[in-house]
Design an enzyme around this catalytic site. Sequence first.
Site, PDB file in Angstrom:
ATOM      1  N   CYS A  29       0.813  -1.222   0.000  1.00  0.00           N
ATOM      2  CA  CYS A  29       0.000   0.000   0.000  1.00  0.00           C
ATOM      3  C   CYS A  29       0.845   1.271   0.000  1.00  0.00           C
ATOM      4  CB  CYS A  29      -0.933   0.019   1.205  1.00  0.00           C
ATOM      5  SG  CYS A  29      -0.043   0.035   2.773  1.00  0.00           S
ATOM      6  N   CYS A  98      -2.667  -3.570   8.671  1.00  0.00           N
ATOM      7  CA  CYS A  98      -2.120  -2.249   9.025  1.00  0.00           C
ATOM      8  C   CYS A  98      -1.344  -2.316  10.345  1.00  0.00           C
ATOM      9  CB  CYS A  98      -3.229  -1.205   9.137  1.00  0.00           C
ATOM     10  SG  CYS A  98      -4.286  -1.126   7.688  1.00  0.00           S
TER      11      CYS A  98
HETATM   12 FE1  FES Z   1      -1.447   0.571   4.320  1.00  0.00          FE
HETATM   13 FE2  FES Z   1      -3.253   0.489   6.232  1.00  0.00          FE
HETATM   14  S1  FES Z   1      -3.624   0.436   4.095  1.00  0.00           S
HETATM   15  S2  FES Z   1      -1.114   0.347   6.426  1.00  0.00           S
END
Ligand code: FES
Length: 124
Positions: A29, A98
């Site tokens: 991400c 996360c």
């Molecule tokens: Fe990347 Fe939460 S979406 S740490």
Amino acid sequence: MAIEHFMCPRNIGNMVNADGEGTFGDPECGDSLTVFIKAENNIIKEISYLVFGCPGSVATSSMTSVLAKGKTLEEAQKITEEDVIEALGGLPEHKRHCSLLGVQALRKAIDDYNIKSKNININK
Ligand code: FES
């Protein structure tokens, strides 16, 4: 609880002259986190972090810092993602990853502290 930690993150901020520093990024991400610690007599006395990420990463970083503060370095090294998620009262399934940022960055900060403190002792 997770929303409360996102809205009002504990211990957030930079730290000058940290004893240990660790950064971990999630390549999936692109979010990342740097954790700073100061330790005295093997206890984490101060902890802070800078986080560039989603609300889940802010909440889990905040809770990781709360769980680590006041613990020995060995105890803090053993904090798991599950511990953080449980302390937050749970996270939605798609946000559970996360919690990796805080735990991994904390472990790296402790490793950095251990390396630096060994070097200081060798040079004495
Ligand atoms: Fe990347 Fe939460 S979406 S740490």
